[in-house]
Design a protein around this motif. Structure first.
Motif: not given
Length: 357
Positions: A129-137
């Motif tokens: 599997s992979g992963s995600c991240h949403v930027s702080d802005d």
């Protein structure tokens, strides 16, 4: 000398639905949330509100693929949407349950040439599997995905790190990776610019990348000359980050470029038998790190222990003792001087600190 923890708050998750997983999302803006996966949904609790008595979740997001429970998902800073890392797509879901967009990629399934029926609830074999991240802005979604394979060309199978527009899922930049992931996770640097990607490859080790978005280009570097370091936490004060050697041999504090600033070996057990650092540690605040050791011989009668360390030198300050008796659960440091532990049997979160409230 041991350090006595003080119980600041305790609260039990509402409802009877089983808790599959839980995670803590903490941001540089001070927001701290607990994400609780319950069967087909993710409940989002604000930490301060939760312990103040507001037990109902601030937001609830339906899981796009109930049969898929791998991948590292990500919440937006304002909790208005959540991004799910699926086996064949990255999907953003709004707080009202609406699918906002979908970014399709090749299948993480390891079996070559397998077919897809078109059923979006189908889950293929494999846990990769992979992963995600949403930027702080809230503007960008960083996603670890796979390309090639049966969807395109097996000779061009590869993993990549992409940055997507959080409004519509449009790809803005891509970096090809030389990895074969079992799974991954991502952490944002407190400068709001850099993001770290840690890729676990099972017996083949661990890869650690850092990158920033420069227009439509991802500029990155890695720490992969030493392939066995797991990214654990990033500190907002002096901007260091923590890693643990894959097998728990040591704990290190790094500058952003990877320079080792401090290192700590695990303390032996009371009878001088060896122990290892477990894969859980982080910054309690700008001055303190909390970490866990486990018995190197897997002795079930010798429970895990929590330790406090100096955040700049990683000097061991002492083991943590709890007034309620031994606590061996994973720790979730919040960066504000407190940390959480979770008791799965009672579905209860406890919030601890070194000093009384």
């Amino acid at each position: 000398m041991s350090i006595t923890a003080h119980l600041r708050d305790s609260a039990r998750l509402p409802g009877d639905a089983p808790v599959h997983t839980h995670a803590v999302d903490k941001r540089g803006n001070g927001s701290r949330r607990v994400l609780v996966r319950r069967e087909h949904r993710v409940d989002v609790h604000d930490v301060d509100e939760f312990f103040a008595g507001t037990l109902a979740p601030r937001a609830t997001f339906p899981v796009p693929w109930p049969g898929w429970d791998h991948g590292a998902d990500a919440l937006s800073p304002d909790a208005s949407f959540m991004v799910f890392s699926g086996q064949r797509a990255v999907t953003a879901v709004g707080a009202d349950g609406e699918r906002l967009w979908e970014y399709r990629h090749s299948c993480w399934g390891p079996v070559g040439g397998h077919t897809h029926t078109g059923d979006e609830q189908q889950v293929c074999r494999g846990f990769e599997s992979g992963s995600c991240h949403v930027s702080d802005d809230g503007r960008h979604v960083w996603a670890h995905v796979v390309r090639g394979g049966h969807d395109v060309d097996w000779d061009d199978w590869h993993e990549c790190w992409v940055v997507l527009d959080a409004r519509d899922g449009r790809e803005l930049a891509r970096m090809r990776l030389d990895s074969a992931a079992g799974g991954s996770h991502q952490l944002a640097h407190p400068d709001g610019i850099h993001v770290g990607l840690c890729i676990g490859m099972g017996q083949d080790g661990v890869l650690l990348h850092w990158a920033r978005l420069d227009g439509d280009t991802l500029t990155g570097w890695d720490l992969n000359d030493d392939m066995d370091r797991i990214l654990m936490d990033v500190q907002a004060g002096h901007h260091g980050f923590l890693t643990v050697e894959e097998n728990g041999a040591d704990l290190r504090l790094h500058a952003l470029d990877g320079t080792v600033l401090a290192e700590a070996d695990p303390e032996p057990n009371d009878d001088e038998s060896p122990s290892w650092w477990d894969h859980t540690c982080g910054f309690v605040d700008t001055d303190t790190v909390i970490a866990t050791t486990i018995d190197a011989d897997d002795d079930a009668d010798r429970p895990a222990r929590h330790w406090l360390l100096d955040a700049r030198t990683l000097t061991l300050r002492g083991p943590v003792t709890y007034p309620t008796g031994p606590v061996t659960a994973y720790v979730h440091p919040l960066g504000d001087g407190t940390w959480l532990t979770y008791d799965g049997a009672s579905r209860t979160f406890d919030r601890w600190s070194e000093t009384p409230s």
